[in-house]
Enzyme design. Sequence first.
Site, short mmCIF file in Angstrom:
data_model
loop_
_atom_site.label_atom_id
_atom_site.label_comp_id
_atom_site.label_asym_id
_atom_site.label_seq_id
_atom_site.Cartn_x
_atom_site.Cartn_y
_atom_site.Cartn_z
N SER A 114 -3.52 -6.15 0.19
CA SER A 114 -3.66 -6.47 -1.23
C SER A 114 -2.54 -7.40 -1.65
O SER A 114 -1.47 -7.45 -1.02
CB SER A 114 -3.64 -5.20 -2.08
OG SER A 114 -2.33 -4.66 -2.11
N ASP A 143 -6.42 -10.03 0.39
CA ASP A 143 -7.62 -9.70 -0.36
C ASP A 143 -7.42 -9.81 -1.87
O ASP A 143 -6.41 -9.34 -2.40
CB ASP A 143 -8.05 -8.27 0.00
CG ASP A 143 -9.51 -8.03 -0.23
OD1 ASP A 143 -10.30 -8.98 -0.13
OD2 ASP A 143 -9.87 -6.87 -0.51
#
Length: 102
Positions: free
Chosen positions: A49, A81
Amino acid sequence: MLISTAALVRHARDKGYAVPAVNVFDDVSMRAVVAAAETAAAPMIVQISSRTAVSFGVGLVTAMFTTATRESRVPVALHLDHCPDRELLDDVIAAGWSSVLF
């Protein structure tokens, strides 16, 4: 073995199999995911992330991935992501990550 995410999923599509993408949060979860890929003898996408990349730093995440996959016999991609931060995208691309989702 680091591989392009596009090449990894193209091969999977052509051969009719799926490639799991698993979010990891630290070196322990990253090593576990890579070990699972090794055990299954199957390619894997390790997802990070934006928050994790910023928290640990791109250099450290890249080093953790390199260490975790150094002896891997299966292709493993490193993916950033859902990233809204253009500077972070530039940093991971410069670091050689496999793919990003902007």
